[in-house]
Design a protein around this motif. Sequence first.
Motif, PDB file in Angstrom:
ATOM      1  N   THR A 143       0.749  -1.188   0.218  1.00  0.00           N
ATOM      2  CA  THR A 143       0.301   0.006  -0.277  1.00  0.00           C
ATOM      3  C   THR A 143       0.742   1.758   0.155  1.00  0.00           C
ATOM      4  O   THR A 143       2.029   0.659   0.210  1.00  0.00           O
ATOM      5  CB  THR A 143      -1.162   0.084   0.936  1.00  0.00           C
ATOM      6  OG1 THR A 143      -0.378   0.135   2.744  1.00  0.00           O
ATOM      7  CG2 THR A 143      -1.635  -1.289   1.095  1.00  0.00           C
ATOM      8  N   GLN A 144      -0.169   2.690  -0.565  1.00  0.00           N
ATOM      9  CA  GLN A 144       0.788   3.626  -0.448  1.00  0.00           C
ATOM     10  C   GLN A 144       1.032   4.056   0.679  1.00  0.00           C
ATOM     11  O   GLN A 144       2.359   4.986   1.375  1.00  0.00           O
ATOM     12  CB  GLN A 144      -0.003   4.284  -1.331  1.00  0.00           C
ATOM     13  CG  GLN A 144       0.816   6.202  -1.397  1.00  0.00           C
ATOM     14  CD  GLN A 144       0.179   6.630  -1.927  1.00  0.00           C
ATOM     15  OE1 GLN A 144      -1.001   6.684  -3.345  1.00  0.00           O
ATOM     16  NE2 GLN A 144       0.734   7.945  -3.092  1.00  0.00           N
ATOM     17  N   GLY A 145       0.975   4.017   1.490  1.00  0.00           N
ATOM     18  CA  GLY A 145       1.265   4.767   2.978  1.00  0.00           C
ATOM     19  C   GLY A 145       1.052   3.249   4.037  1.00  0.00           C
ATOM     20  O   GLY A 145       1.092   3.349   5.399  1.00  0.00           O
ATOM     21  N   GLY A 146       1.610   2.858   3.733  1.00  0.00           N
ATOM     22  CA  GLY A 146       2.395   1.464   4.617  1.00  0.00           C
ATOM     23  C   GLY A 146       2.671   1.989   5.811  1.00  0.00           C
ATOM     24  O   GLY A 146       3.248   1.676   6.787  1.00  0.00           O
ATOM     25  N   TYR A 147       3.930   2.947   5.556  1.00  0.00           N
ATOM     26  CA  TYR A 147       4.692   3.735   6.511  1.00  0.00           C
ATOM     27  C   TYR A 147       4.290   4.048   8.112  1.00  0.00           C
ATOM     28  O   TYR A 147       4.280   3.850   8.967  1.00  0.00           O
ATOM     29  CB  TYR A 147       5.555   4.001   6.048  1.00  0.00           C
ATOM     30  CG  TYR A 147       5.805   5.163   5.373  1.00  0.00           C
ATOM     31  CD1 TYR A 147       5.016   6.172   6.055  1.00  0.00           C
ATOM     32  CD2 TYR A 147       5.333   5.627   3.796  1.00  0.00           C
ATOM     33  CE1 TYR A 147       4.650   7.953   5.735  1.00  0.00           C
ATOM     34  CE2 TYR A 147       4.666   6.768   3.554  1.00  0.00           C
ATOM     35  CZ  TYR A 147       4.513   7.556   4.068  1.00  0.00           C
ATOM     36  OH  TYR A 147       3.837   9.050   3.481  1.00  0.00           O
TER      37      TYR A 147
END
Length: 101
Positions: free
Chosen positions: A41-45
């Motif tokens: 996913t794009q906001g995994g961090y």
Amino acid sequence: MPKLVKLYLRQVAVGFVLSAIFVGLLLGFNVANLRGLMLATQGGYIAAFMLFFFNGLVFAGVQFAISIMRMADKDDQGPKGGHRQRVRYGQPVPVRVAAGR
């Protein structure tokens, strides 16, 4: 700095270290495909940071609570369990009530 504040800061540090180890193990063993989900996913961090931060809060609170509870005096011989009193059961008493129409 007061001793209690130093103790609290030390326990917060230990809690966040434990959180880092816990999250590292979660991601390392890929529990419930968590690592794959965070990397895909794009906001995994952000999810990884929130997992670390909130687990750090929980672990720090538990660490502090355990350290405070262990501070009890060993020679505390006060009463344990309170002072229990017998429960008295009374006899039922009939009460007359005037009923209106």
